[in-house]
Design a protein around this motif. Structure first.
Motif, PDB file in Angstrom:
ATOM      1  N   ILE A 140       0.909  -0.951  -0.002  1.00 26.74           N
ATOM      2  CA  ILE A 140      -0.204  -0.022  -0.096  1.00 26.74           C
ATOM      3  C   ILE A 140       0.343   1.744   0.150  1.00 26.74           C
ATOM      4  O   ILE A 140       1.672   1.549   0.919  1.00 26.74           O
ATOM      5  N   TYR A 141       0.630   2.044  -0.861  1.00 19.96           N
ATOM      6  CA  TYR A 141       1.138   3.691  -1.028  1.00 19.96           C
ATOM      7  C   TYR A 141       0.306   4.758  -0.716  1.00 19.96           C
ATOM      8  O   TYR A 141      -1.248   5.017  -1.347  1.00 19.96           O
ATOM      9  N   MET A 142       0.150   4.287   0.801  1.00 21.36           N
ATOM     10  CA  MET A 142      -0.706   5.117   1.693  1.00 21.36           C
ATOM     11  C   MET A 142      -0.220   6.962   2.029  1.00 21.36           C
ATOM     12  O   MET A 142       0.844   7.317   2.565  1.00 21.36           O
ATOM     13  N   THR A 143      -1.362   8.469   0.811  1.00 26.69           N
ATOM     14  CA  THR A 143      -0.498   9.021   1.247  1.00 26.69           C
ATOM     15  C   THR A 143      -1.567  10.095   1.039  1.00 26.69           C
ATOM     16  O   THR A 143      -3.141   9.850   1.725  1.00 26.69           O
ATOM     17  N   ALA A 144      -1.926  12.102   2.110  1.00 25.65           N
ATOM     18  CA  ALA A 144      -2.103  13.014   2.038  1.00 25.65           C
ATOM     19  C   ALA A 144      -1.652  13.854   1.512  1.00 25.65           C
ATOM     20  O   ALA A 144      -0.605  14.407   1.594  1.00 25.65           O
ATOM     21  N   SER A 145      -3.219  15.187   1.282  1.00 21.00           N
ATOM     22  CA  SER A 145      -2.238  16.219   1.020  1.00 21.00           C
ATOM     23  C   SER A 145      -1.609  16.743   2.277  1.00 21.00           C
ATOM     24  O   SER A 145      -1.552  16.299   2.818  1.00 21.00           O
ATOM     25  N   VAL A 146      -0.771  17.878   1.727  1.00 20.52           N
ATOM     26  CA  VAL A 146       0.524  18.071   2.906  1.00 20.52           C
ATOM     27  C   VAL A 146      -0.716  18.533   4.250  1.00 20.52           C
ATOM     28  O   VAL A 146      -0.192  18.734   4.647  1.00 20.52           O
ATOM     29  N   ALA A 191       6.325   1.575  -5.067  1.00 19.09           N
ATOM     30  CA  ALA A 191       5.933   0.487  -5.503  1.00 19.09           C
ATOM     31  C   ALA A 191       5.433   0.210  -6.607  1.00 19.09           C
ATOM     32  O   ALA A 191       4.218   0.710  -7.181  1.00 19.09           O
ATOM     33  N   ASP A 192       6.064  -0.548  -8.046  1.00 17.55           N
ATOM     34  CA  ASP A 192       4.979  -0.731  -8.991  1.00 17.55           C
ATOM     35  C   ASP A 192       4.469  -1.468  -9.379  1.00 17.55           C
ATOM     36  O   ASP A 192       3.536  -0.840  -9.368  1.00 17.55           O
ATOM     37  N   ASP A 193       4.025  -2.293  -7.969  1.00 17.40           N
ATOM     38  CA  ASP A 193       3.176  -3.460  -7.503  1.00 17.40           C
ATOM     39  C   ASP A 193       1.709  -2.577  -6.179  1.00 17.40           C
ATOM     40  O   ASP A 193       1.548  -3.429  -5.589  1.00 17.40           O
ATOM     41  N   ALA A 194       2.350  -1.264  -5.669  1.00 20.16           N
ATOM     42  CA  ALA A 194       1.291  -1.122  -4.667  1.00 20.16           C
ATOM     43  C   ALA A 194       0.178  -0.253  -4.905  1.00 20.16           C
ATOM     44  O   ALA A 194       0.230   0.098  -6.307  1.00 20.16           O
ATOM     45  N   TYR A 195      -0.793   0.107  -4.397  1.00 22.63           N
ATOM     46  CA  TYR A 195      -2.194   0.174  -4.178  1.00 22.63           C
ATOM     47  C   TYR A 195      -2.035   1.875  -3.788  1.00 22.63           C
ATOM     48  O   TYR A 195      -1.258   1.579  -2.350  1.00 22.63           O
ATOM     49  N   TYR A 196      -2.248   2.848  -4.168  1.00 20.14           N
ATOM     50  CA  TYR A 196      -2.328   4.123  -4.234  1.00 20.14           C
ATOM     51  C   TYR A 196      -3.554   4.322  -3.359  1.00 20.14           C
ATOM     52  O   TYR A 196      -4.714   4.716  -3.794  1.00 20.14           O
ATOM     53  N   LEU A 197      -3.706   5.080  -2.493  1.00 19.13           N
ATOM     54  CA  LEU A 197      -4.391   5.040  -0.968  1.00 19.13           C
ATOM     55  C   LEU A 197      -4.355   6.584  -0.983  1.00 19.13           C
ATOM     56  O   LEU A 197      -3.243   7.234   0.486  1.00 19.13           O
ATOM     57  N   ASP A 198      -5.037   7.468  -1.281  1.00 22.36           N
ATOM     58  CA  ASP A 198      -4.977   9.012  -0.832  1.00 22.36           C
ATOM     59  C   ASP A 198      -5.859   9.098   0.241  1.00 22.36           C
ATOM     60  O   ASP A 198      -7.232   8.469  -0.174  1.00 22.36           O
ATOM     61  N   THR A 199      -5.997   9.231   1.661  1.00 18.03           N
ATOM     62  CA  THR A 199      -6.571   9.185   1.906  1.00 18.03           C
ATOM     63  C   THR A 199      -7.025  10.490   2.901  1.00 18.03           C
ATOM     64  O   THR A 199      -7.773  10.844   4.247  1.00 18.03           O
ATOM     65  N   SER A 200      -6.948  11.845   1.778  1.00 18.24           N
ATOM     66  CA  SER A 200      -7.366  12.749   2.349  1.00 18.24           C
ATOM     67  C   SER A 200      -8.957  13.785   2.743  1.00 18.24           C
ATOM     68  O   SER A 200      -9.180  14.161   3.635  1.00 18.24           O
ATOM     69  N   ASN A 201      -9.195  12.528   2.231  1.00 18.09           N
ATOM     70  CA  ASN A 201     -11.065  12.822   2.610  1.00 18.09           C
ATOM     71  C   ASN A 201     -11.483  11.315   3.274  1.00 18.09           C
ATOM     72  O   ASN A 201     -12.621  11.359   3.222  1.00 18.09           O
ATOM     73  N   MET A 202     -11.034  10.530   3.705  1.00 23.20           N
ATOM     74  CA  MET A 202     -11.116   9.403   4.380  1.00 23.20           C
ATOM     75  C   MET A 202     -11.635   9.280   5.838  1.00 23.20           C
ATOM     76  O   MET A 202     -10.824   9.743   6.510  1.00 23.20           O
ATOM     77  N   ILE A 204     -10.882   6.658   9.068  1.00 25.92           N
ATOM     78  CA  ILE A 204      -9.715   6.482  10.014  1.00 25.92           C
ATOM     79  C   ILE A 204     -10.425   4.684   9.428  1.00 25.92           C
ATOM     80  O   ILE A 204      -9.568   3.931   8.822  1.00 25.92           O
ATOM     81  N   ASP A 205     -11.633   4.498   9.990  1.00 27.14           N
ATOM     82  CA  ASP A 205     -12.534   3.406  10.008  1.00 27.14           C
ATOM     83  C   ASP A 205     -12.564   2.800   7.967  1.00 27.14           C
ATOM     84  O   ASP A 205     -12.149   1.528   7.466  1.00 27.14           O
ATOM     85  N   GLU A 206     -12.285   4.260   7.174  1.00 25.45           N
ATOM     86  CA  GLU A 206     -12.805   3.990   5.751  1.00 25.45           C
ATOM     87  C   GLU A 206     -11.259   3.353   5.039  1.00 25.45           C
ATOM     88  O   GLU A 206     -10.927   2.303   4.567  1.00 25.45           O
ATOM     89  N   VAL A 207     -10.278   3.849   5.906  1.00 29.53           N
ATOM     90  CA  VAL A 207      -8.827   3.531   5.472  1.00 29.53           C
ATOM     91  C   VAL A 207      -8.306   2.093   5.261  1.00 29.53           C
ATOM     92  O   VAL A 207      -8.431   1.011   5.062  1.00 29.53           O
ATOM     93  N   VAL A 208      -9.018   1.560   6.988  1.00 32.42           N
ATOM     94  CA  VAL A 208      -8.431   0.554   7.243  1.00 32.42           C
ATOM     95  C   VAL A 208      -9.769  -0.071   6.541  1.00 32.42           C
ATOM     96  O   VAL A 208      -8.681  -1.360   6.358  1.00 32.42           O
TER      97      VAL A 208
END
Length: 216
Positions: A140-146, A191-202, A204-208
């Motif tokens: 998982i590649y997990m990020t959010a806006s600055v 990583a090339d095979d990682a799932y991109y997950l932007d949590t800015s508008n999610m 905690i339960d939704e991310v989990v």
């Protein structure tokens, strides 16, 4: 089974990884805490960690251990539990610089891989899926806006009663992003095979739940 969660500072990786590991019954490994432990050593001993030679020469004096007490990960630095001491902005910023040094990364690499080899783990950091566990079952590649990351960190510090400046936090995050993404050794990247997950508008339960679904 190995789950790798990568992403920039303040993305909430540790919070999410802890919850995912608890739901799955896996061991949680916070690699960032290990680098913070090493950074704390230099700060406590007033050693200039910006001089690479100082870091290399002192690596052999540093013993970092991961222990699990009451199902919580604890970081020990030379026999002392420093789990709370490493959670300051000063230590975090120092860790980003120390982590760019090859000798430090090599020191921790074998520890991290051995834990993953012997256990079902959720491991988070900057280069888990690209370097430490390149064959992880789920990445998982997990990020959010600055702005989102700065607000989360600001709220966290306020809850602990610490006075802070959200603009300074934002500046620190931007600097750490640049350092982590542009270092010569194991830079932060998806990583090339990682799932991109932007949590800015999610939530905690939704991310989990999103990560649990990827595992299933």
């Amino acid at each position: 089974m190995n789950i790798a969660i990568d992403g920039p500072a303040g993305a909430g990786k540790s919070t999410i990884a802890k919850l995912v590991s608890k739901k799955l019954g896996f061991i949680y490994v916070d690699t960032g805490a290990m680098y913070r432990g090493i950074a704390l050593y230099f700060l406590k001993n007033n050693i200039d960690f910006l001089v690479e030679e100082n870091v290399i020469n002192n690596c052999s004096n540093i013993d970092i251990e991961l222990k699990y007490e009451n199902k919580e990960q604890m970081i020990y630095l030379n026999g002392e539990n420093v789990s709370k001491l490493i959670r300051t902005e000063e230590v975090g910023n120092a860790a980003s610089k120390v982590a760019a040094i090859k000798a430090v990364r090599e020191k921790l690499l074998s520890i991290q891989r051995n834990i993953a080899k012997e256990n079902d783990v959720v491991m988070d950091g900057r280069d888990i899926g690209t370097n430490i566990l390149p064959n992880a079952d789920v990445k998982i590649y997990m990020t959010a806006s600055v702005e989102t990351r700065a607000k989360r960190r600001f709220d966290q510090l306020v809850r602990t009663g610490k006075e802070t400046d959200i603009e300074q936090i934002k500046t620190d995050i931007e600097q750490r992003d640049y350092q982590d993404m542009n270092r010569a050794i194991s830079p932060l990247k998806q990583a090339d095979d990682a799932y991109y997950l932007d949590t800015s508008n999610m939530t905690i339960d939704e991310v989990v739940n999103s990560i649990i679904e990827r595992v299933k």
